[in-house]
Enzyme design. Structure first.
Site, PDB file in Angstrom:
ATOM      1  N   VAL A   1      -1.668  46.240 -32.390  1.00 11.01           N
ATOM      2  CA  VAL A   1      -2.922  45.758 -31.803  1.00 11.01           C
ATOM      3  C   VAL A   1      -3.507  46.825 -30.898  1.00 11.01           C
ATOM      4  O   VAL A   1      -2.791  47.443 -30.104  1.00 11.01           O
ATOM      5  CB  VAL A   1      -2.670  44.476 -30.971  1.00 11.01           C
ATOM      6  CG1 VAL A   1      -3.973  43.986 -30.330  1.00 11.01           C
ATOM      7  CG2 VAL A   1      -2.057  43.394 -31.838  1.00 11.01           C
ATOM      8  N   CYS A   2      -4.819  47.045 -31.017  1.00 12.15           N
ATOM      9  CA  CYS A   2      -5.477  48.052 -30.200  1.00 12.15           C
ATOM     10  C   CYS A   2      -6.609  47.406 -29.405  1.00 12.15           C
ATOM     11  O   CYS A   2      -7.737  47.330 -29.887  1.00 12.15           O
ATOM     12  CB  CYS A   2      -6.009  49.175 -31.091  1.00 12.15           C
ATOM     13  SG  CYS A   2      -6.735  50.518 -30.143  1.00 12.15           S
ATOM     14  N   ILE A   3      -6.280  46.896 -28.214  1.00 12.78           N
ATOM     15  CA  ILE A   3      -7.351  46.413 -27.339  1.00 12.78           C
ATOM     16  C   ILE A   3      -7.144  46.986 -25.949  1.00 12.78           C
ATOM     17  O   ILE A   3      -6.052  47.422 -25.598  1.00 12.78           O
ATOM     18  CB  ILE A   3      -7.436  44.865 -27.267  1.00 12.78           C
ATOM     19  CG1 ILE A   3      -6.085  44.269 -26.913  1.00 12.78           C
ATOM     20  CG2 ILE A   3      -7.986  44.284 -28.537  1.00 12.78           C
ATOM     21  CD1 ILE A   3      -6.184  42.791 -26.594  1.00 12.78           C
TER      22      ILE A   3
ATOM     23  N   ASN B   1      -9.593  45.509 -35.072  1.00  9.45           N
ATOM     24  CA  ASN B   1      -8.872  46.070 -33.924  1.00  9.45           C
ATOM     25  C   ASN B   1      -7.356  46.050 -34.081  1.00  9.45           C
ATOM     26  O   ASN B   1      -6.618  46.163 -33.102  1.00  9.45           O
ATOM     27  CB  ASN B   1      -9.271  45.342 -32.636  1.00  9.45           C
ATOM     28  CG  ASN B   1     -10.780  45.318 -32.457  1.00  9.45           C
ATOM     29  OD1 ASN B   1     -11.397  44.265 -32.485  1.00  9.45           O
ATOM     30  ND2 ASN B   1     -11.377  46.487 -32.331  1.00  9.45           N
TER      31      ASN B   1
ATOM     32  N   ASN C   1      -9.575  54.739 -27.557  1.00  8.27           N
ATOM     33  CA  ASN C   1     -10.971  54.379 -27.811  1.00  8.27           C
ATOM     34  C   ASN C   1     -11.743  54.423 -26.501  1.00  8.27           C
ATOM     35  O   ASN C   1     -12.069  53.419 -25.905  1.00  8.27           O
ATOM     36  CB  ASN C   1     -11.057  53.003 -28.439  1.00  8.27           C
ATOM     37  CG  ASN C   1     -10.290  52.962 -29.738  1.00  8.27           C
ATOM     38  OD1 ASN C   1      -9.237  52.379 -29.815  1.00  8.27           O
ATOM     39  ND2 ASN C   1     -10.812  53.627 -30.747  1.00  8.27           N
TER      40      ASN C   1
END
Lengths: 276, 172
Positions: free
Chosen positions: B95-97, B88, B108
């Site tokens: 950071v991709c959350i 992620n 996403n």
């Protein structure tokens, strides 16, 4: 809001084959922002004939309904379509209606709204999280008796001020749902169970997310003194605009509280303030 | 007499100062964060300890948080400034959350059940989410496809790469 930016150019900055998801999202958002910033957050009153002119060559069914509404002094005040329009329209009209009342009535309405802050605590929001937004509302309420209508419009076109008030009202609506979960679960349950927190997180607490029917109902319930009418200028059958009324489930215990009637004009995907 | 308030202190700075004070007084275990330079509250550095019982254990991972002018209406972006091999985290460290994205502003779309950004989230909540992301990657919303594949198909290799990065952050 005179800061018009250029539409971002993809080719100048980026090789189109190399765009990743994040860049595409950012560029899309920039284009939307530039489009939205061409209109003021809260515009000036216009007669409904101006709106009819926008549709003069269109076959949009809502036009018929607009014509039916158009008599007398009916008019509207456009609000920027940035995902917060229903919230901003409601908040502006709330202040505008209050501003016409006496200083004493404004004070008692302010106290009533202050007492609703307990909803935010009951819903589990931390004071650090909400205090800046709530204070902005009460700062403006305090200044309201001395303000002209023009000054109120100017304040609402200050994004810091009106956005903070919008967040306050969003949190009140979400807090009402969280503290009256049983009333709302049947509407949120998608067959796989209902998650009230998730619903509020996605649809109400987040800035720039359009208000849905539940959000408006919860907002009215959280504020006690506001009756909301939404005039639907949509494609549905019939020649008269349907008006959906939102009436608070509980009424204020103080008899002396004034009651405010807010009307919004709904066209598919957008809300403005309606005056008749 | 009515006076316009256009010059009032920026909401974002006030909120960031409050959050900074709270983090100094009661930071959660394994996390520290604050402005790089106290003259600019919009750029923070943070340190995150690798969670126990994961290949990240023992590491201390530096990252930057960059806040938008309208914080907390919009979320900050977070970028690791060390080598980070994780499903992620993009290869450049971003950071991709879900908590770093507002609803509808999410590359996403399918990470459906997770919490999104809203003005009542905070730096502390972001960092706690990032710690649990380190412990439990979400391979449905991959940012680093290579890391996703290795994590899914060759866990021993994944652990080896992560542990090598841990040693790098410690200067070993």
């Amino acid at each position: 809001m005179g800061h018009e930016a250029e539409i971002p150019s993809v080719t100048a900055e980026h090789d189109q084959d190399q765009l990743d998801d994040l860049t595409i999202l950012r560029l899309t958002q920039e284009i939307k922002d530039v489009e939205a910033s061409k209109n003021p957050l809260v515009g000036d009153f216009r007669p409904l004939s101006v709106l009819l002119d926008e549709y003069k060559d269109a076959t949009f069914r809502g036009k018929i309904k607009c014509q039916a509404l158009g008599g007398g002094n009916a008019g509207y005040r456009p609000v920027r379509g940035d995902g917060n329009c229903a919230w901003r329209a409601f908040a502006f009209r709330y202040f505008e209606l209050l501003s016409r009342l006496s200083k004493e009535e404004i004070e008692i309405s302010t106290k009533s709204l202050q007492s609703r802050t307990r909803l935010l605590d009951a819903a589990g929001y931390s004071e650090t999280g909400y205090i800046d937004f709530v204070e902005e509302t009460f700062n403006l309420l305090q200044k309201l008796p001395d303000m002209t209508q023009e000054q109120l419009v100017t304040e609402f076109n200050n994004a810091e001020v009106s956005s903070a008030i919008i967040v306050h009202f969003r949190l009140l609506a979400a807090a009402y749902i969280k503290t009256h979960a049983d009333d709302y679960i049947p509407f949120i349950d998608d067959g796989e169970g209902a998650d009230i927190s998730e619903y509020c997180n996605r649809n109400i607490e987040a800035f720039s997310v359009e208000a849905d029917h539940l959000a408006l109902s919860a907002l009215v319930n959280s504020m006690l003194i506001v009756h909301l009418g939404v005039v639907y200028m949509d494609r549905s059958a019939g020649e008269e605009a349907v008006i959906h009324d939102f009436v608070p489930a509980e009424s204020a215990s103080e008899v002396a509280l004034p009651s405010l009637k807010i009307e919004l004009l709904y066209r598919p995907g957008h809300y403005d303030i309606f005056y008749k | 007499m009515y006076k316009s308030q256009n010059s009032r202190t920026n909401t974002a700075v006030r909120r960031l100062m409050t959050e900074y004070k709270q983090l100094i007084n009661e930071a959660p275990d394994g996390i520290s964060a604050g402005p790089i330079d106290e003259d600019n509250f919009f750029e923070w550095e943070c340190l995150i300890q690798g969670p126990e019982d994961t290949p990240f254990e023992g590491g201390v991972f530096p990252a930057t948080l960059t806040f938008p002018k309208d914080y907390p209406l919009s979320p900050p972006t977070m970028k690791f400034t060390c080598d980070m091999f994780h499903p992620n985290v993009y290869k450049d460290g971003t950071v991709c959350i879900s908590i770093l994205h507002a609803p509808g502003d999410d590359p996403n779309m399918y990470e459906s059940a997770s919490e999104r950004w809203s003005p009542i989230q905070s730096v502390e909540k972001i960092l706690i989410s990032v710690m649990s992301m380190l412990a439990e990657p979400n391979d449905e919303s991959g940012a680093n496809i290579d890391a996703c594949k290795v994590w899914r198909n060759d866990r021993a290799e994944y652990n080896r790469i992560v542990k090598a990065n841990v040693r790098k952050t410690l200067g070993l």
